[in-house]
Write a protein that holds these residues in place. Structure first.
Motif, PDB file in Angstrom:
ATOM      1  N   MET A   1       0.843  -1.190   0.000  1.00 26.76           N
ATOM      2  CA  MET A   1       0.000   0.000   0.000  1.00 26.76           C
ATOM      3  C   MET A   1       0.878   1.240   0.000  1.00 26.76           C
ATOM      4  SD  MET A   1      -2.935   1.064   2.658  1.00 26.76           S
ATOM      5  CE  MET A   1      -1.908   2.088   3.649  1.00 26.76           C
ATOM      6  N   THR A   2       0.343   2.325  -0.500  1.00 26.46           N
ATOM      7  CA  THR A   2       1.080   3.567  -0.392  1.00 26.46           C
ATOM      8  C   THR A   2       0.182   4.595   0.263  1.00 26.46           C
ATOM      9  OG1 THR A   2       0.319   4.607  -2.381  1.00 26.46           O
ATOM     10  CG2 THR A   2       2.142   3.053  -2.596  1.00 26.46           C
ATOM     11  N   GLU A   5      -3.314   6.464  -1.120  1.00 29.33           N
ATOM     12  CA  GLU A   5      -4.679   5.964  -1.099  1.00 29.33           C
ATOM     13  C   GLU A   5      -5.221   6.073   0.316  1.00 29.33           C
ATOM     14  OE1 GLU A   5      -4.720   2.089  -2.764  1.00 29.33           O
ATOM     15  OE2 GLU A   5      -4.673   2.917  -4.783  1.00 29.33           O
ATOM     16  N   SER A 156       6.428   2.027   0.560  1.00 30.01           N
ATOM     17  CA  SER A 156       5.173   2.757   0.738  1.00 30.01           C
ATOM     18  C   SER A 156       5.202   4.113   0.044  1.00 30.01           C
ATOM     19  CB  SER A 156       4.887   2.950   2.246  1.00 30.01           C
ATOM     20  OG  SER A 156       3.637   3.535   2.430  1.00 30.01           O
ATOM     21  N   THR A 159       3.868   4.473  -6.778  1.00 27.52           N
ATOM     22  CA  THR A 159       2.602   4.014  -7.368  1.00 27.52           C
ATOM     23  C   THR A 159       2.714   4.170  -8.892  1.00 27.52           C
ATOM     24  OG1 THR A 159       1.222   5.987  -7.671  1.00 27.52           O
ATOM     25  CG2 THR A 159       1.434   5.149  -5.406  1.00 27.52           C
ATOM     26  N   TRP A 187       5.681  -2.830   0.109  1.00 26.53           N
ATOM     27  CA  TRP A 187       4.275  -2.476   0.361  1.00 26.53           C
ATOM     28  C   TRP A 187       3.639  -1.937  -0.924  1.00 26.53           C
ATOM     29  CZ3 TRP A 187       2.614   0.862   5.218  1.00 26.53           C
ATOM     30  CH2 TRP A 187       1.356   0.424   5.679  1.00 26.53           C
ATOM     31  N   ASN A 189       1.127  -1.314  -4.050  1.00 25.94           N
ATOM     32  CA  ASN A 189      -0.339  -1.278  -4.103  1.00 25.94           C
ATOM     33  C   ASN A 189      -0.897  -1.697  -5.458  1.00 25.94           C
ATOM     34  OD1 ASN A 189       0.312   0.961  -5.561  1.00 25.94           O
ATOM     35  ND2 ASN A 189      -1.188   2.304  -4.619  1.00 25.94           N
TER      36      ASN A 189
END
Ligand SMILES: C[S@@+](CC[C@H](N)C(=O)[O-])C[C@H]1O[C@@H](n2cnc3c(N)ncnc32)[C@H](O)[C@@H]1O
Length: 261
Positions: A1-2, A5, A156, A159, A187, A189
């Protein structure tokens, strides 16, 4: 994930903290990436809200990142005894402090001045001030020569969107990585997007919790960053909160590519 979001639900509380008047904090280079059409509203755009958090309340971000600890398997997986390591989007150093033990020299690239200040302070406090060079820069324009590092990593931060890496950013990370070296996105996404570009996925199992400094901090930060879970955090009454309670995927994944020799 970053952090581009919403971590849980609509992220209303974080978005409410800032207004379009705050966009003036961006430098020209930052505005070019984060408000490319010249206008934006952090009250409706989570990406902008996170970018403003980094600049206006970096200590608040640092408290959150310190609680959201990486799975130890992620760090152990990274190559050891690397000559040079480049980290992009280093922030306040959640990963950077771990990289010091894995490379002779580490360059931490981070565009946000207040984040760089915290990172430098932490590194100095840990006695690593001379092992890590902290510099300004963006994914799509890294201030490093080609074939510079044996490990190029982002945690993180990357993207597929152009403002936060995208095609140009990934190409830059690979340019800076020497043949035989490894580019790692921690991490991630968008695993499919990375897989289509030759990146393989590794995930580390086991229960994971966000480790807040105290119960009061858990409530305070949950209200800002995980508002939908704040009631449950209160009900549990503990500083340690499983990621699933907060509704976010834990930092247990990475995507990597070893560049051809
Ligand atoms: C969620 S934070 C992660 C920071 C740190 N790596 C960590 O794990 O806590 C995302 C970071 O990426 C940085 N960032 C955002 N856009 C960037 C870009 N285009 N190039 C480089 N870094 C960027 C932000 O300034 C921020 O420090």
């Amino acid at each position: 994930m970053t952090r581009t979001e919403a971590p849980a639900g609509p992220g209303r509380e974080l978005r409410r903290r800032y207004t379009s008047a705050d966009l003036g904090v961006f430098t020209r280079d930052e505005a070019h990436r984060f408000v490319p059409r010249g206008a934006g509203d952090p009250q409706t755009d989570m990406v902008l809200a996170w970018e403003l958090l980094y600049r206006l309340e970096p200590e608040l971000y640092d408290r959150l990142a310190s609680a959201e600890r990486l799975h130890p398997g992620l760090v152990s997986w990274l190559p050891r005894d690397v000559d040079r390591i480049a980290e992009v989007g280093a922030g306040t150093g959640r990963l950077t402090v771990e990289l010091v033990e894995r490379g002779q020299h580490v360059v931490a690239v981070e565009p946000v001045l207040p984040m760089r200040r915290i990172l430098r302070r932490k590194l100095a406090a840990a006695g690593h001030g001379d092992r890590v060079r902290v510099v300004s820069g963006f994914f799509d324009q890294l201030p490093l020569p080609g074939d510079f590092a044996g490990l190029v990593v982002a945690c993180s931060a990357f993207t597929p969107s152009p403002g936060h890496g995208g095609e140009a950013g990934l190409a830059e990370m690979e340019r800076v990585c020497r043949p035989g070296g490894c580019v790692v996105i921690i991490w991630p996404n968008h695993l499919d997007w990375l897989a289509a570009r030759g990146y393989r996925h590794v995930s580390f199992p086991g229960p994971m919790s966000v480790e807040f400094g105290s119960y009061d901090e858990a409530v305070e930060l949950a209200e800002i960053f995980y508002p939908k879970a704040a009631g449950e955090v209160r009900r549990r009454g503990r500083p340690s909160v499983p990621f699933e309670v907060l509704g976010i995927n834990p930092p247990r994944d990475l995507a990597f590519k070893v560049l051809a020799q």
